[in-house]
Design a protein around this motif. Structure first.
Motif, PDB file in Angstrom:
ATOM      1  N   GLU A  60       0.816  -1.219   0.000  1.00 19.57           N
ATOM      2  CA  GLU A  60       0.000   0.000   0.000  1.00 19.57           C
ATOM      3  C   GLU A  60       0.852   1.273   0.000  1.00 19.57           C
ATOM      4  N   THR A  61       1.918   1.267   0.816  1.00 23.40           N
ATOM      5  CA  THR A  61       2.698   2.502   0.995  1.00 23.40           C
ATOM      6  C   THR A  61       4.089   2.422   0.396  1.00 23.40           C
ATOM      7  N   GLY A  62       4.605   1.214   0.205  1.00 22.63           N
ATOM      8  CA  GLY A  62       5.968   1.057  -0.287  1.00 22.63           C
ATOM      9  C   GLY A  62       7.011   1.179   0.817  1.00 22.63           C
ATOM     10  N   PHE A  63       6.568   1.359   2.070  1.00 26.84           N
ATOM     11  CA  PHE A  63       7.510   1.461   3.179  1.00 26.84           C
ATOM     12  C   PHE A  63       8.028   0.071   3.545  1.00 26.84           C
ATOM     13  N   VAL A  64       9.224   0.026   4.108  1.00 25.20           N
ATOM     14  CA  VAL A  64       9.821  -1.238   4.553  1.00 25.20           C
ATOM     15  C   VAL A  64       8.931  -1.854   5.628  1.00 25.20           C
ATOM     16  N   LYS A  65       8.695  -3.160   5.482  1.00 25.72           N
ATOM     17  CA  LYS A  65       7.799  -3.876   6.396  1.00 25.72           C
ATOM     18  C   LYS A  65       8.562  -4.583   7.512  1.00 25.72           C
ATOM     19  N   LYS A  66       9.691  -5.230   7.133  1.00 28.28           N
ATOM     20  CA  LYS A  66      10.411  -6.069   8.098  1.00 28.28           C
ATOM     21  C   LYS A  66      11.888  -6.048   7.759  1.00 28.28           C
ATOM     22  N   LEU A  67      12.736  -5.905   8.775  1.00 29.28           N
ATOM     23  CA  LEU A  67      14.188  -5.944   8.584  1.00 29.28           C
ATOM     24  C   LEU A  67      14.810  -6.863   9.616  1.00 29.28           C
ATOM     25  N   GLN A  68      15.883  -7.537   9.215  1.00 30.79           N
ATOM     26  CA  GLN A  68      16.616  -8.389  10.138  1.00 30.79           C
ATOM     27  C   GLN A  68      17.867  -7.651  10.581  1.00 30.79           C
ATOM     28  N   ARG A  69      18.005  -7.492  11.893  1.00 36.75           N
ATOM     29  CA  ARG A  69      19.203  -6.826  12.413  1.00 36.75           C
ATOM     30  C   ARG A  69      20.412  -7.735  12.293  1.00 36.75           C
ATOM     31  N   ARG A  70      21.580  -7.181  12.588  1.00 40.04           N
ATOM     32  CA  ARG A  70      22.818  -7.968  12.480  1.00 40.04           C
ATOM     33  C   ARG A  70      22.841  -9.122  13.481  1.00 40.04           C
ATOM     34  N   ASP A  71      22.132  -8.973  14.598  1.00 40.52           N
ATOM     35  CA  ASP A  71      22.085 -10.060  15.589  1.00 40.52           C
ATOM     36  C   ASP A  71      20.934 -11.031  15.298  1.00 40.52           C
ATOM     37  N   ASN A  72      20.361 -10.901  14.092  1.00 41.97           N
ATOM     38  CA  ASN A  72      19.308 -11.790  13.589  1.00 41.97           C
ATOM     39  C   ASN A  72      17.946 -11.640  14.243  1.00 41.97           C
ATOM     40  N   THR A  73      17.750 -10.630  15.082  1.00 41.24           N
ATOM     41  CA  THR A  73      16.395 -10.347  15.553  1.00 41.24           C
ATOM     42  C   THR A  73      15.705  -9.514  14.477  1.00 41.24           C
ATOM     43  N   PHE A  74      14.386  -9.543  14.462  1.00 38.01           N
ATOM     44  CA  PHE A  74      13.638  -8.834  13.426  1.00 38.01           C
ATOM     45  C   PHE A  74      12.999  -7.568  13.954  1.00 38.01           C
ATOM     46  N   TYR A  75      12.947  -6.559  13.101  1.00 37.96           N
ATOM     47  CA  TYR A  75      12.177  -5.340  13.357  1.00 37.96           C
ATOM     48  C   TYR A  75      10.982  -5.383  12.418  1.00 37.96           C
ATOM     49  N   TYR A  76       9.803  -5.149  12.971  1.00 40.01           N
ATOM     50  CA  TYR A  76       8.585  -5.083  12.159  1.00 40.01           C
ATOM     51  C   TYR A  76       8.064  -3.660  12.193  1.00 40.01           C
ATOM     52  N   TYR A  77       7.666  -3.145  11.042  1.00 44.19           N
ATOM     53  CA  TYR A  77       7.215  -1.757  10.935  1.00 44.19           C
ATOM     54  C   TYR A  77       5.766  -1.669  10.474  1.00 44.19           C
ATOM     55  N   ASN A  78       5.123  -0.582  10.848  1.00 44.73           N
ATOM     56  CA  ASN A  78       3.737  -0.330  10.460  1.00 44.73           C
ATOM     57  C   ASN A  78       3.637   0.148   9.018  1.00 44.73           C
ATOM     58  N   LYS A  79       2.397   0.100   8.488  1.00 43.09           N
ATOM     59  CA  LYS A  79       2.150   0.636   7.148  1.00 43.09           C
ATOM     60  C   LYS A  79       2.301   2.146   7.140  1.00 43.09           C
ATOM     61  N   GLN A  80       1.913   2.782   8.256  1.00 46.63           N
ATOM     62  CA  GLN A  80       1.927   4.238   8.331  1.00 46.63           C
ATOM     63  C   GLN A  80       3.328   4.764   8.638  1.00 46.63           C
ATOM     64  N   ARG A  81       3.458   6.050   8.477  1.00 45.27           N
ATOM     65  CA  ARG A  81       4.702   6.752   8.777  1.00 45.27           C
ATOM     66  C   ARG A  81       5.105   6.510  10.238  1.00 45.27           C
ATOM     67  N   GLU A  82       6.377   6.238  10.460  1.00 43.69           N
ATOM     68  CA  GLU A  82       6.880   6.055  11.825  1.00 43.69           C
ATOM     69  C   GLU A  82       7.903   7.122  12.207  1.00 43.69           C
ATOM     70  N   CYS A  83       8.536   7.731  11.213  1.00 49.06           N
ATOM     71  CA  CYS A  83       9.552   8.748  11.480  1.00 49.06           C
ATOM     72  C   CYS A  83       8.855  10.078  11.754  1.00 49.06           C
ATOM     73  N   GLU A  84       8.853  10.494  13.008  1.00 50.10           N
ATOM     74  CA  GLU A  84       8.189  11.747  13.373  1.00 50.10           C
ATOM     75  C   GLU A  84       9.032  12.941  12.943  1.00 50.10           C
ATOM     76  N   ASP A  85       8.390  14.103  12.835  1.00 55.58           N
ATOM     77  CA  ASP A  85       9.090  15.311  12.403  1.00 55.58           C
ATOM     78  C   ASP A  85      10.331  15.597  13.241  1.00 55.58           C
ATOM     79  N   ARG A  86      10.249  15.338  14.550  1.00 56.94           N
ATOM     80  CA  ARG A  86      11.398  15.632  15.420  1.00 56.94           C
ATOM     81  C   ARG A  86      12.557  14.658  15.204  1.00 56.94           C
TER      82      ARG A  86
END
Length: 96
Positions: A60-86
């Motif tokens: 829907e948005t083209g934003f990254v959904k899931k990333l694997q960190r170097r220690d092999n744990t996963f980060y999951y991200y929302n469809k909506q914007r997560e990076c706030e203006d600040r």
């Protein structure tokens, strides 16, 4: 369009030529924010380190959904914007 370029670049060990900080939010800055939260510079470095051809994105948005960190744990991200203006000014934009 961008993914094809970075797919080619991921094969070689490419280092950025310069760096600047994001001034305002965009889709590109949002994805960079997500890669940097997971401990990578950007999509190019992620693909080099993890030896993957594609990154899972929200259709829907083209934003990254899931990333694997170097220690092999996963980060999951929302469809909506997560990076706030600040947070925008902390995002590093790399030039190749």
């Amino acid at each position: 369009k961008k993914s094809e370029i970075s797919g080619v670049m991921a094969k070689a060990d490419i280092k950025p030529k310069s760096i600047c900080h994001a001034k305002k939010w965009s889709d590109e800055v949002e994805n960079l924010y997500r890669f940097q939260q997971a401990g990578y510079r950007d999509e190019v470095e992620y693909k080099q380190v993890k030896q993957v051809d594609t990154v899972e994105c929200w259709p829907e948005t083209g934003f990254v959904k899931k990333l694997q960190r170097r220690d092999n744990t996963f980060y999951y991200y929302n469809k909506q914007r997560e990076c706030e203006d600040r947070e925008v000014h902390k995002v590093k934009v790399y030039m190749y």
